[in-house]
Scaffold this active site. Sequence first.
Site, PDB file in Angstrom:
ATOM      1  N   ASN A 193      68.846  43.217  51.811  1.00 42.78           N
ATOM      2  CA  ASN A 193      68.476  41.864  52.181  1.00 42.78           C
ATOM      3  C   ASN A 193      67.490  41.875  53.342  1.00 42.78           C
ATOM      4  OD1 ASN A 193      69.478  40.285  54.807  1.00 42.78           O
ATOM      5  ND2 ASN A 193      70.969  41.938  54.393  1.00 42.78           N
TER       6      ASN A 193
ATOM      7  N   PHE B 273      68.022  35.625  59.196  1.00 40.79           N
ATOM      8  CA  PHE B 273      68.819  34.602  59.877  1.00 40.79           C
ATOM      9  C   PHE B 273      68.472  33.190  59.383  1.00 40.79           C
ATOM     10  CE2 PHE B 273      69.573  37.172  64.085  1.00 40.79           C
ATOM     11  CZ  PHE B 273      70.470  37.991  63.419  1.00 40.79           C
TER      12      PHE B 273
ATOM     13  N   SER C 252      70.644  43.081  63.473  1.00 40.36           N
ATOM     14  CA  SER C 252      69.976  42.788  62.206  1.00 40.36           C
ATOM     15  C   SER C 252      68.590  43.421  62.205  1.00 40.36           C
ATOM     16  CB  SER C 252      69.839  41.280  62.001  1.00 40.36           C
ATOM     17  OG  SER C 252      68.986  41.011  60.903  1.00 40.36           O
TER      18      SER C 252
ATOM     19  N   ASN D 172      66.176  42.434  60.345  1.00 40.43           N
ATOM     20  CA  ASN D 172      65.265  41.505  59.684  1.00 40.43           C
ATOM     21  C   ASN D 172      64.623  40.471  60.596  1.00 40.43           C
ATOM     22  OD1 ASN D 172      65.810  42.700  57.120  1.00 40.43           O
ATOM     23  ND2 ASN D 172      67.763  41.617  57.094  1.00 40.43           N
ATOM     24  N   THR D 173      64.902  40.551  61.891  1.00 41.54           N
ATOM     25  CA  THR D 173      64.201  39.760  62.895  1.00 41.54           C
ATOM     26  C   THR D 173      63.435  40.744  63.762  1.00 41.54           C
ATOM     27  OG1 THR D 173      65.872  38.013  62.902  1.00 41.54           O
ATOM     28  CG2 THR D 173      64.435  38.168  64.833  1.00 41.54           C
TER      29      THR D 173
ATOM     30  N   LYS E 248      77.924  43.483  67.844  1.00 39.21           N
ATOM     31  CA  LYS E 248      77.701  44.132  66.549  1.00 39.21           C
ATOM     32  C   LYS E 248      76.475  45.028  66.642  1.00 39.21           C
ATOM     33  CE  LYS E 248      77.640  43.253  61.580  1.00 39.21           C
ATOM     34  NZ  LYS E 248      77.827  42.235  60.531  1.00 39.21           N
TER      35      LYS E 248
ATOM     36  N   ASN F 286      76.176  47.083  61.235  1.00 39.03           N
ATOM     37  CA  ASN F 286      75.335  46.216  60.423  1.00 39.03           C
ATOM     38  C   ASN F 286      74.715  47.025  59.283  1.00 39.03           C
ATOM     39  OD1 ASN F 286      73.658  43.944  59.676  1.00 39.03           O
ATOM     40  ND2 ASN F 286      73.721  43.270  61.801  1.00 39.03           N
TER      41      ASN F 286
END
Length: 375
Positions: free
Chosen positions: A111, A115, A174, A176-177, A229, A260
């Site tokens: 993915n 967010f 994450s 993805n940021t 996390k 994660n």
Amino acid sequence: MSLAGLGTKLFRTLPPEAAHTATIRALKTGIGLPKVSPLQWNTSVKLPNAGLQLFNPVGLAAGFDKNAEVFEEMLRFGFGFVECGTVTPRAQPGNPKPRLFRLTEDDAVINRMGFNNEGLRAFTARIRKAGKRLSPVGANVGANKDSEDRVADYEAGIEAVYPYAHYITINISSPNTPGLRGLQDKGALAELLERCGTARDKAQADYAQELKDEGRFEEEEDWKPVFLKVAPDLDETAIRDIIEVVRGPGHWLSGLIISNTTLARPETLKSPHKGETGGLSGTPLFEKSTQVLKEFASEIIGEFDLIGAGGISSGAEAYAKIRAGAHAVQFYSALVYHGPGLVADINADLAARLKADGFSSVAEAVGADLAVSAG
């Protein structure tokens, strides 16, 4: 086949993100939902530092219920706890589609959602109901992609969800940021935790005053635990630096969630989607995330509560996380392939494995493999 199981098969005929949206909508109707008792496996556990009492140690990881829409419905499948989010202060659409990919041949998911969520106002309006639940409901907070001060976003998140969530997770892992994982670096993490600690203290003071005004305040019980996390893509130096910061003077975190999704792409991947950008979760993440969990646990077990996540799709894998040092576990990606009935399967298998190895409780098994290694 149960209605939930049939729904899982039908939704898998849809594109991944459309399937997820359809699942949330179906859950919100409440039609055909079971009511599985989370107590039936006799695997209750209390997280020693957080003080959270879990009817069982199997939780739903963040990412499934981003906007706190269906945590009550998901608890009906037997989860011991549910984590909502990630939520950011302002609503944001996330990254361009397509951004979610099934790696069916690998029992995995990639993915790059970024967010996507409706923001704190909508989130807190819904999670207010969490206080009525006996099973803990957590809130996972993050930063907006275009924020000029990302730490301020975490401060805002903590203060907003504090009165309603049973626990809070600070998600700095994450992939993805852009730049978010840089907050795991030693100096940045120290600043983050210092400022977030102050935000938590303020939130607690405000919350305590509200409870006192209502005549319900009990000082020891009403502090909300906070977890950090972290990513699985950490080398020994990074792990050592994180441990040094979180256990530093005046440390206030209750624990860590490990881990994660990963940016790594194991050579064993077979799916044609294996080259997609984003975080990889599911079965291929299990070994890597469990090893990182064990490395953290070997240093800080007893000082912090550890929640193991990454690649769990069976009781055997949940048990391995616990033996590696996790007090509880979380999963999400396996629901894509096995449906919500997997919650009961994992719990039943875990209970059987604990009994077979002579453990009378989950707590007795926590870190069992660390003791063997040390021996």
